[in-house]
Design a protein around this motif. Structure first.
Motif, PDB file in Angstrom:
ATOM      1  N   UNK A 117       4.752  61.386  33.400  1.00 51.57           N
ATOM      2  CA  UNK A 117       4.538  61.144  32.446  1.00 51.57           C
ATOM      3  C   UNK A 117       4.105  61.951  31.232  1.00 51.57           C
ATOM      4  N   UNK A 118       3.513  61.758  30.015  1.00 50.43           N
ATOM      5  CA  UNK A 118       3.073  62.710  28.987  1.00 50.43           C
ATOM      6  C   UNK A 118       2.226  62.232  27.634  1.00 50.43           C
ATOM      7  N   UNK A 119       2.270  63.688  27.108  1.00 48.82           N
ATOM      8  CA  UNK A 119       1.160  63.037  26.227  1.00 48.82           C
ATOM      9  C   UNK A 119       1.245  63.119  25.346  1.00 48.82           C
ATOM     10  N   UNK A 120       1.756  62.853  23.731  1.00 50.67           N
ATOM     11  CA  UNK A 120       1.274  63.289  22.426  1.00 50.67           C
ATOM     12  C   UNK A 120       0.552  62.060  21.602  1.00 50.67           C
ATOM     13  N   UNK A 121       0.384  63.540  19.917  1.00 51.31           N
ATOM     14  CA  UNK A 121      -0.947  63.177  19.666  1.00 51.31           C
ATOM     15  C   UNK A 121      -0.529  61.753  18.417  1.00 51.31           C
ATOM     16  N   UNK A 122      -0.816  60.509  18.590  1.00 50.53           N
ATOM     17  CA  UNK A 122      -1.051  59.354  17.814  1.00 50.53           C
ATOM     18  C   UNK A 122      -0.849  60.129  16.203  1.00 50.53           C
ATOM     19  N   UNK A 123      -0.415  58.896  15.534  1.00 55.14           N
ATOM     20  CA  UNK A 123      -0.358  59.131  14.278  1.00 55.14           C
ATOM     21  C   UNK A 123       0.699  59.200  13.814  1.00 55.14           C
ATOM     22  N   UNK A 124       1.147  59.410  12.493  1.00 55.99           N
ATOM     23  CA  UNK A 124       2.221  59.036  11.548  1.00 55.99           C
ATOM     24  C   UNK A 124       3.127  60.521  11.523  1.00 55.99           C
ATOM     25  N   UNK A 125       2.222  61.558  11.724  1.00 63.79           N
ATOM     26  CA  UNK A 125       2.791  63.048  12.299  1.00 63.79           C
ATOM     27  C   UNK A 125       3.614  63.673  13.300  1.00 63.79           C
ATOM     28  N   UNK A 126       2.670  62.879  14.605  1.00 64.66           N
ATOM     29  CA  UNK A 126       2.826  63.121  15.540  1.00 64.66           C
ATOM     30  C   UNK A 126       4.572  62.373  16.070  1.00 64.66           C
ATOM     31  N   UNK A 127       4.902  62.921  17.358  1.00 67.49           N
ATOM     32  CA  UNK A 127       5.501  62.523  17.639  1.00 67.49           C
ATOM     33  C   UNK A 127       5.784  61.068  19.599  1.00 67.49           C
ATOM     34  N   UNK A 128       5.204  60.377  17.960  1.00 60.55           N
ATOM     35  CA  UNK A 128       5.299  58.685  19.516  1.00 60.55           C
ATOM     36  C   UNK A 128       6.092  57.882  19.001  1.00 60.55           C
ATOM     37  N   UNK A 129       6.468  57.974  18.077  1.00 57.81           N
ATOM     38  CA  UNK A 129       7.928  57.218  17.575  1.00 57.81           C
ATOM     39  C   UNK A 129       9.308  57.798  18.839  1.00 57.81           C
ATOM     40  N   UNK A 130       9.117  59.119  18.332  1.00 60.18           N
ATOM     41  CA  UNK A 130      10.424  59.338  19.557  1.00 60.18           C
ATOM     42  C   UNK A 130       9.935  58.983  21.115  1.00 60.18           C
ATOM     43  N   UNK A 131       8.234  59.520  21.680  1.00 60.27           N
ATOM     44  CA  UNK A 131       8.435  58.486  23.387  1.00 60.27           C
ATOM     45  C   UNK A 131       8.900  57.206  23.218  1.00 60.27           C
ATOM     46  N   UNK A 132       8.547  56.722  22.152  1.00 59.50           N
ATOM     47  CA  UNK A 132       8.420  54.879  22.405  1.00 59.50           C
ATOM     48  C   UNK A 132      10.109  54.574  22.925  1.00 59.50           C
ATOM     49  N   UNK A 133      10.487  55.632  21.619  1.00 55.48           N
ATOM     50  CA  UNK A 133      11.816  55.242  21.289  1.00 55.48           C
ATOM     51  C   UNK A 133      12.901  55.476  22.892  1.00 55.48           C
ATOM     52  N   UNK A 134      12.585  56.562  23.696  1.00 53.51           N
ATOM     53  CA  UNK A 134      12.357  56.886  25.052  1.00 53.51           C
ATOM     54  C   UNK A 134      12.345  55.796  25.615  1.00 53.51           C
ATOM     55  N   UNK A 135      11.162  55.210  25.882  1.00 51.59           N
ATOM     56  CA  UNK A 135      10.657  54.223  26.430  1.00 51.59           C
ATOM     57  C   UNK A 135       9.292  54.338  27.231  1.00 51.59           C
ATOM     58  N   UNK A 136       8.645  54.966  26.713  1.00 50.69           N
ATOM     59  CA  UNK A 136       7.093  55.568  27.472  1.00 50.69           C
ATOM     60  C   UNK A 136       6.779  54.249  26.345  1.00 50.69           C
ATOM     61  N   UNK A 137       5.567  54.153  27.497  1.00 52.43           N
ATOM     62  CA  UNK A 137       4.920  52.886  27.340  1.00 52.43           C
ATOM     63  C   UNK A 137       3.183  53.895  27.339  1.00 52.43           C
ATOM     64  N   UNK A 138       2.424  53.627  26.457  1.00 52.11           N
ATOM     65  CA  UNK A 138       0.850  54.079  26.680  1.00 52.11           C
ATOM     66  C   UNK A 138       0.765  53.232  27.598  1.00 52.11           C
ATOM     67  N   UNK A 139      -0.698  54.536  28.378  1.00 54.38           N
ATOM     68  CA  UNK A 139      -1.013  54.173  29.634  1.00 54.38           C
ATOM     69  C   UNK A 139      -2.110  53.506  29.418  1.00 54.38           C
ATOM     70  N   UNK A 140      -2.927  53.726  28.331  1.00 53.16           N
ATOM     71  CA  UNK A 140      -4.571  53.356  28.147  1.00 53.16           C
ATOM     72  C   UNK A 140      -5.130  54.481  27.869  1.00 53.16           C
ATOM     73  N   UNK A 141      -5.225  55.167  28.688  1.00 55.90           N
ATOM     74  CA  UNK A 141      -5.848  56.598  28.987  1.00 55.90           C
ATOM     75  C   UNK A 141      -5.672  57.763  27.712  1.00 55.90           C
ATOM     76  N   UNK A 142      -6.361  58.617  27.357  1.00 57.91           N
ATOM     77  CA  UNK A 142      -6.352  60.031  26.746  1.00 57.91           C
ATOM     78  C   UNK A 142      -6.511  61.008  27.259  1.00 57.91           C
ATOM     79  N   UNK A 143      -6.101  62.173  26.449  1.00 54.96           N
ATOM     80  CA  UNK A 143      -6.324  63.475  27.438  1.00 54.96           C
ATOM     81  C   UNK A 143      -6.814  64.041  26.323  1.00 54.96           C
ATOM     82  N   UNK A 144      -7.938  64.087  26.131  1.00 58.07           N
ATOM     83  CA  UNK A 144      -8.383  64.950  24.778  1.00 58.07           C
ATOM     84  C   UNK A 144      -8.499  64.407  23.650  1.00 58.07           C
TER      85      UNK A 144
END
Length: 154
Positions: A117-144
């Protein structure tokens, strides 16, 4: 490119170098600095797993992981994952982030876990593309204000 990467424990001998790890200035709002992570590691002994990411004798980043934490405090949701990832500004894009995630995944597997499990800031300046590219999938949850993502290790 990566030559001889490894993870190294934070010690008195490398503490100052660890504290000097900094991401790019435009990323500083996305991840806490190493000093904050080490303070959390001190406050949560036995929970936090801080490590330097080394390539040869060069520090290229910092990660902090956690293992088998009961997130709901009722025994129904144990998680392990990547708490923090800071890759040195001039070392980004060379595979060190991927290496760090792979090492945390290997440690989770070694401890009997099947998901990371990990968390990331969404948006164009965040690392979402990096994590999705590694195979992570959003759980539908948020942390803050962060997205919670999960990688299946089974």
């Amino acid at each position: 490119m990566i030559t001889s990467p490894r993870l190294e424990k934070i010690t008195a001998a490398n503490l100052d170098a660890a504290l000097a790890v900094q991401v790019r200035p435009d990323q500083a709002h996305l991840v806490s600095p190493v000093v904050h992570s080490l303070a959390e590691a001190y406050v949560y002994p036995g929970v936090a797993w801080p490590r330097l990411i080394m390539d040869g004798e060069r520090i290229v980043g910092f990660l902090m992981a956690f293992f088998d934490i009961d997130f709901r405090n009722d025994g129904t949701d144990h998680r392990s994952g990547l708490w923090r990832l800071n890759i040195v500004a001039g070392e980004q894009g060379r595979g060190y982030g991927r290496y760090a995630v792979q090492q945390v995944a290997a440690e989770i597997r070694r401890r009997g876990g099947t998901r990371l499990t990990t968390t990331w800031h969404p948006g164009p300046d965040g690392p979402e593309a990096f994590y999705l590219g590694l195979g992570f999938r959003p759980t539908g949850e948020t942390s803050g204000d962060q997205t919670v993502g999960e990688l299946d290790l089974a």
